[in-house]
Design a protein around this motif. Structure first.
Motif, PDB file in Angstrom:
ATOM      1  N   GLY A  14       0.820  -1.199   0.000  1.00 44.40           N
ATOM      2  CA  GLY A  14       0.000   0.000   0.000  1.00 44.40           C
ATOM      3  C   GLY A  14       0.854   1.248   0.000  1.00 44.40           C
ATOM      4  N   GLU A  15       0.410   2.240   0.750  1.00 41.59           N
ATOM      5  CA  GLU A  15       1.137   3.511   0.783  1.00 41.59           C
ATOM      6  C   GLU A  15       1.240   4.015   2.217  1.00 41.59           C
ATOM      7  N   LEU A  16       2.383   4.608   2.517  1.00 38.64           N
ATOM      8  CA  LEU A  16       2.625   5.203   3.833  1.00 38.64           C
ATOM      9  C   LEU A  16       2.919   6.682   3.678  1.00 38.64           C
ATOM     10  N   ILE A  17       2.363   7.485   4.557  1.00 36.64           N
ATOM     11  CA  ILE A  17       2.731   8.898   4.646  1.00 36.64           C
ATOM     12  C   ILE A  17       3.217   9.170   6.058  1.00 36.64           C
ATOM     13  N   LEU A  18       4.125  10.143   6.179  1.00 37.83           N
ATOM     14  CA  LEU A  18       4.679  10.483   7.489  1.00 37.83           C
ATOM     15  C   LEU A  18       5.004  11.966   7.524  1.00 37.83           C
ATOM     16  N   ASN A  19       4.735  12.579   8.659  1.00 40.49           N
ATOM     17  CA  ASN A  19       5.082  13.981   8.893  1.00 40.49           C
ATOM     18  C   ASN A  19       5.754  14.063  10.258  1.00 40.49           C
ATOM     19  N   CYS A  20       6.914  14.715  10.296  1.00 39.07           N
ATOM     20  CA  CYS A  20       7.637  14.841  11.554  1.00 39.07           C
ATOM     21  C   CYS A  20       7.989  16.303  11.820  1.00 39.07           C
ATOM     22  N   ASN A  21       8.674  16.528  12.921  1.00 36.66           N
ATOM     23  CA  ASN A  21       8.994  17.895  13.324  1.00 36.66           C
ATOM     24  C   ASN A  21      10.265  18.432  12.674  1.00 36.66           C
ATOM     25  N   CYS A  22      10.934  17.638  11.810  1.00 39.53           N
ATOM     26  CA  CYS A  22      12.128  18.140  11.122  1.00 39.53           C
ATOM     27  C   CYS A  22      11.761  19.331  10.236  1.00 39.53           C
ATOM     28  N   THR A  23      12.627  20.339  10.236  1.00 38.24           N
ATOM     29  CA  THR A  23      12.335  21.556   9.464  1.00 38.24           C
ATOM     30  C   THR A  23      12.631  21.380   7.983  1.00 38.24           C
ATOM     31  N   VAL A  24      13.585  20.476   7.660  1.00 39.02           N
ATOM     32  CA  VAL A  24      13.831  20.112   6.262  1.00 39.02           C
ATOM     33  C   VAL A  24      13.744  18.602   6.158  1.00 39.02           C
ATOM     34  N   PHE A  25      13.876  18.067   4.963  1.00 38.76           N
ATOM     35  CA  PHE A  25      13.649  16.654   4.724  1.00 38.76           C
ATOM     36  C   PHE A  25      14.388  15.774   5.731  1.00 38.76           C
ATOM     37  N   CYS A  26      13.679  14.798   6.250  1.00 39.00           N
ATOM     38  CA  CYS A  26      14.149  13.891   7.302  1.00 39.00           C
ATOM     39  C   CYS A  26      15.538  13.318   7.027  1.00 39.00           C
ATOM     40  N   PRO A  27      16.534  13.592   7.887  1.00 38.11           N
ATOM     41  CA  PRO A  27      17.883  13.051   7.687  1.00 38.11           C
ATOM     42  C   PRO A  27      17.950  11.534   7.828  1.00 38.11           C
ATOM     43  N   CYS A  28      16.953  10.937   8.503  1.00 39.25           N
ATOM     44  CA  CYS A  28      16.987   9.493   8.750  1.00 39.25           C
ATOM     45  C   CYS A  28      16.915   8.686   7.460  1.00 39.25           C
ATOM     46  N   VAL A  29      16.283   9.256   6.423  1.00 43.29           N
ATOM     47  CA  VAL A  29      16.104   8.515   5.171  1.00 43.29           C
ATOM     48  C   VAL A  29      17.452   8.152   4.559  1.00 43.29           C
ATOM     49  N   VAL A  30      18.377   9.101   4.547  1.00 40.41           N
ATOM     50  CA  VAL A  30      19.661   8.848   3.899  1.00 40.41           C
ATOM     51  C   VAL A  30      20.751   8.430   4.885  1.00 40.41           C
ATOM     52  N   SER A  31      20.620   8.819   6.158  1.00 35.29           N
ATOM     53  CA  SER A  31      21.649   8.432   7.141  1.00 35.29           C
ATOM     54  C   SER A  31      21.299   7.134   7.858  1.00 35.29           C
ATOM     55  N   LEU A  32      20.060   6.634   7.625  1.00 33.06           N
ATOM     56  CA  LEU A  32      19.574   5.415   8.278  1.00 33.06           C
ATOM     57  C   LEU A  32      19.677   5.511   9.797  1.00 33.06           C
ATOM     58  N   GLY A  33      19.392   6.698  10.308  1.00 34.69           N
ATOM     59  CA  GLY A  33      19.340   6.894  11.749  1.00 34.69           C
ATOM     60  C   GLY A  33      20.644   7.300  12.387  1.00 34.69           C
TER      61      GLY A  33
END
Length: 210
Positions: A14-33
């Protein structure tokens, strides 16, 4: 014979959406946490639309799930708090199956929740609506979550801006989005992430193996 939790084969597409408090694109996506969230901690809501889903013989297709996540620092260090809101249209069996999946007990793609979530605040039934209007996705979980996310505009307005071929746990291709609305009222939290970072991801999850 009832199969033990963690041994039952399951799938969710299916599809997932997510919104967080990061001011710019979530660093976790590319840094894997490995990189901390932009504010030093993460607060987020998420919505999952299940187009096709099975847990053993239980059909999960057509159901929606809302999540609330709170992470004190780097994603990979754990100590998360999480709560799940299960579509009130789910049967008792489907409700139980989705709790197993989103608590990590069912292992597989979401099994990391079992390792990273130190406090599962609980799962409860709620009216969970996941709607798409144009490119905007909207999630409503009763009076708990009111969210809407839209992909950011790229040079070619007809093409989404996508981080592709990532190792992100949710899926390899993450559409960069921004929240039109991101309001959460739950467990004493009052959040407002309008205009903050958001993601859209096509998911193909399974378990108990990866």
């Amino acid at each position: 014979m009832t199969m033990e939790v963690g041994t039952v084969p399951w799938t969710i597409k299916g599809e997932l959406i997510l919104n967080c408090n990061c001011t710019v694109f979530c660093p976790c996506v590319v840094s894997l946490g490995d990189h901390p969230p932009t504010e030093g901690y993460c607060q987020a809501w998420s919505g999952i639309r299940i187009d096709e889903g099975q847990y053993g013989d239980i059909d999960l297709s057509g159901l929606n799930v809302g999540l609330m996540l709170e992470i004190p620092g780097k994603m990979a260090r754990g100590n998360w708090k999480a709560a799940a809101y299960i579509d009130d249209r789910a049967s008792d069996e489907a409700f139980e199956a989705l709790v197993h999946i989103f608590s990590g007990a069912a292992k597989g793609t979401t099994g990391l929740f079992k390792m990273l979530v130190s406090e599962f605040l609980g799962a409860e039934r709620a009216p969970v609506a996941f709607d798409t209007e144009g490119k905007t996705r909207r999630l409503t979980v009763g009076k708990i979550i009111q969210g809407a996310v839209t992909p950011i505009e790229g040079k070619d307005p007809d093409q989404d801006v996508v981080a592709t071929n990532t190792n992100y746990w949710m899926g390899p291709d993450i559409t960069v989005a921004k929240a039109d609305k991101g309001k959460v009222r739950a467990f004493g939290r009052v959040w407002d992430f309008d205009g903050r970072s958001a993601e859209i991801c096509q998911i193909d999850w399974k378990g108990p193996g990866r």
